[in-house]
Write an enzyme that holds these catalytic residues in place. Sequence first.
Site, PDB file in Angstrom:
ATOM      1  N   ASN A  25       0.857  -1.192   0.000  1.00  0.00           N
ATOM      2  CA  ASN A  25       0.000   0.000   0.000  1.00  0.00           C
ATOM      3  C   ASN A  25       0.888   1.235   0.000  1.00  0.00           C
ATOM      4  O   ASN A  25       1.967   1.248   0.598  1.00  0.00           O
ATOM      5  CB  ASN A  25      -0.882   0.001   1.255  1.00  0.00           C
ATOM      6  CG  ASN A  25      -1.758   1.242   1.341  1.00  0.00           C
ATOM      7  OD1 ASN A  25      -2.503   1.551   0.421  1.00  0.00           O
ATOM      8  ND2 ASN A  25      -1.668   1.956   2.456  1.00  0.00           N
ATOM      9  N   HIS A  31       0.936   5.109   1.242  1.00  0.00           N
ATOM     10  CA  HIS A  31       0.230   6.012   2.164  1.00  0.00           C
ATOM     11  C   HIS A  31       0.928   7.368   2.155  1.00  0.00           C
ATOM     12  O   HIS A  31       2.157   7.436   2.230  1.00  0.00           O
ATOM     13  CB  HIS A  31       0.225   5.425   3.580  1.00  0.00           C
ATOM     14  CG  HIS A  31      -0.525   6.274   4.556  1.00  0.00           C
ATOM     15  ND1 HIS A  31      -1.905   6.295   4.608  1.00  0.00           N
ATOM     16  CD2 HIS A  31      -0.097   7.158   5.499  1.00  0.00           C
ATOM     17  CE1 HIS A  31      -2.294   7.158   5.547  1.00  0.00           C
ATOM     18  NE2 HIS A  31      -1.219   7.687   6.097  1.00  0.00           N
ATOM     19  N   GLU A  53      -3.322  -7.138   8.873  1.00  0.00           N
ATOM     20  CA  GLU A  53      -4.738  -6.977   9.219  1.00  0.00           C
ATOM     21  C   GLU A  53      -5.026  -5.708  10.011  1.00  0.00           C
ATOM     22  O   GLU A  53      -6.180  -5.414  10.321  1.00  0.00           O
ATOM     23  CB  GLU A  53      -5.244  -8.227   9.951  1.00  0.00           C
ATOM     24  CG  GLU A  53      -5.300  -9.438   9.020  1.00  0.00           C
ATOM     25  CD  GLU A  53      -6.033 -10.626   9.606  1.00  0.00           C
ATOM     26  OE1 GLU A  53      -7.036 -10.421  10.314  1.00  0.00           O
ATOM     27  OE2 GLU A  53      -5.602 -11.765   9.346  1.00  0.00           O
ATOM     28  N   GLY A  54      -3.999  -4.920  10.320  1.00  0.00           N
ATOM     29  CA  GLY A  54      -4.222  -3.619  10.933  1.00  0.00           C
ATOM     30  C   GLY A  54      -4.387  -2.563   9.853  1.00  0.00           C
ATOM     31  O   GLY A  54      -4.389  -2.861   8.658  1.00  0.00           O
ATOM     32  N   ASP A  98      -2.615   0.435   8.167  1.00  0.00           N
ATOM     33  CA  ASP A  98      -1.304   1.088   7.990  1.00  0.00           C
ATOM     34  C   ASP A  98      -0.275   0.596   9.003  1.00  0.00           C
ATOM     35  O   ASP A  98       0.620   1.338   9.413  1.00  0.00           O
ATOM     36  CB  ASP A  98      -1.426   2.623   8.079  1.00  0.00           C
ATOM     37  CG  ASP A  98      -2.370   3.191   7.033  1.00  0.00           C
ATOM     38  OD1 ASP A  98      -2.464   2.616   5.944  1.00  0.00           O
ATOM     39  OD2 ASP A  98      -3.030   4.212   7.316  1.00  0.00           O
TER      40      ASP A  98
END
Length: 208
Positions: free
Chosen positions: A108, A110, A148-149, A151
């Site tokens: 990802n 960010h 699974e959190g 960021d």
Amino acid sequence: MLKTVVCVSGGGTNLQAVMDGIRQGAITNVEIVRVISNNRKAYAIERAKQAGIEAVCVSPKEYEDRARFNEAFLRAVDEAAPDLIVLAGFLVVIPPELIRRYENRIINIHPSLIPSFCGTGYYGLKVHEAALARGVKVTGATVHFVDEGTDTGPILMQKPVAVLEEDTPEILQKRVMEEAEWVILPKCLDLIANGRVTVKGGRVHISE
């Protein structure tokens, strides 16, 4: 060749940076096999089509509940059989089953230097509004693996960007994209595709 699925929600500028990187040879051994959007009006879909890349929309609004959407989204990913999933401005919570199935194969981008201005509620302009409200002098962007959190996954690469006195959230957002996001996301893809990235014990290691 690293078969890659890119997930997007909006304009697709990071998708464009990746497509440009592949075309220009800055990213090697990568093929985008599918673009998935949760938004039928996302310009990213048009970018993909213009580049001859298959683009599909899987929107939560078109399913009666989140479980049905998660099933459809998982199916849309699995059909493409990717080696890597790139979340490039994808504003949807990723199903836990997908994260487990593609462990250490989802990254990802960010728009901040994690752990600053990240987690639930920090997305898009909200990140830059928060940075300016806090008065930070340096912000930036982070590419991380997805767990699974929110960021919280292992950090792959970060790049700092100066915050200027006259910045508005919109101006800062543009600078972070141009000076950080569009730089490190292509670099990370190239590193992964060329076998230089491993994740051990929750930390990322990059080999020479």
